[in-house]
Motif scaffolding. Sequence first.
Motif, short mmCIF file in Angstrom:
data_model
loop_
_atom_site.label_atom_id
_atom_site.label_comp_id
_atom_site.label_asym_id
_atom_site.label_seq_id
_atom_site.Cartn_x
_atom_site.Cartn_y
_atom_site.Cartn_z
N HIS A 57 0.83 -1.20 0.00
CA HIS A 57 0.00 0.00 0.00
C HIS A 57 0.86 1.26 0.00
O HIS A 57 0.60 2.21 -0.75
CB HIS A 57 -0.93 -0.01 1.21
CG HIS A 57 -2.02 0.99 1.12
ND1 HIS A 57 -1.90 2.25 1.65
CD2 HIS A 57 -3.24 0.94 0.53
CE1 HIS A 57 -3.00 2.93 1.40
NE2 HIS A 57 -3.84 2.15 0.72
N ARG A 61 1.06 3.95 -3.08
CA ARG A 61 0.75 5.37 -2.88
C ARG A 61 1.88 6.26 -3.40
O ARG A 61 1.63 7.36 -3.89
CB ARG A 61 0.50 5.67 -1.41
CG ARG A 61 -0.92 5.42 -0.99
CD ARG A 61 -1.20 5.92 0.39
NE ARG A 61 -0.24 5.30 1.30
CZ ARG A 61 0.06 5.77 2.50
NH1 ARG A 61 -0.48 6.87 2.93
NH2 ARG A 61 0.91 5.14 3.28
N PHE A 75 -1.68 -2.06 -6.85
CA PHE A 75 -1.71 -2.59 -5.49
C PHE A 75 -1.93 -4.10 -5.50
O PHE A 75 -1.25 -4.85 -4.80
CB PHE A 75 -2.80 -1.89 -4.68
CG PHE A 75 -2.95 -2.40 -3.28
CD1 PHE A 75 -1.97 -2.18 -2.33
CD2 PHE A 75 -4.07 -3.12 -2.92
CE1 PHE A 75 -2.11 -2.67 -1.04
CE2 PHE A 75 -4.23 -3.61 -1.65
CZ PHE A 75 -3.25 -3.38 -0.69
#
Length: 151
Positions: A57, A61, A75
């Motif tokens: 994650h 990001r 992801f």
Amino acid sequence: MCLVSIILYRAIMAILMSRLDNTLLAAWASRIASFTGSVVNLIFILILSKIYVALAHILTRWEMHRTQTKFEDAFTLKVFIFQFVNFYSSPIYIAFFKGRFVGYPGNYHTLFGVRNEECAAGGCLIELAQELLVIMVGKQIINNVQEILVP
């Protein structure tokens, strides 16, 4: 790092248990060390699974995707790769590498001063099946217990 520690754990436990005075434990030393190593491996897998999802994650990001779909695709790919390596590194080691780097009498190879593992006379298939059984069934049991206790 966890896989190397499990390999060392199995080798050290097999050596220590084979030196015991109890002949029954000494005869089953490698099987007991292998089974307990599989259980320790399952615990490492469960811990690392949570860490890898968080890491995936964070990495996704950082990529700053333009759309939510691209974010989710990236992801999902990262989680898949991390989980695949996490779950199957130990069975791949047992199936393809264990017993290949033992050496020969008088010149055994060592890993951190401990002699490398070798397969039983019949090969590593029983140990591979045991490893897969502990990982797959253990994960299912833990998930079912968690689902009952934490709705």
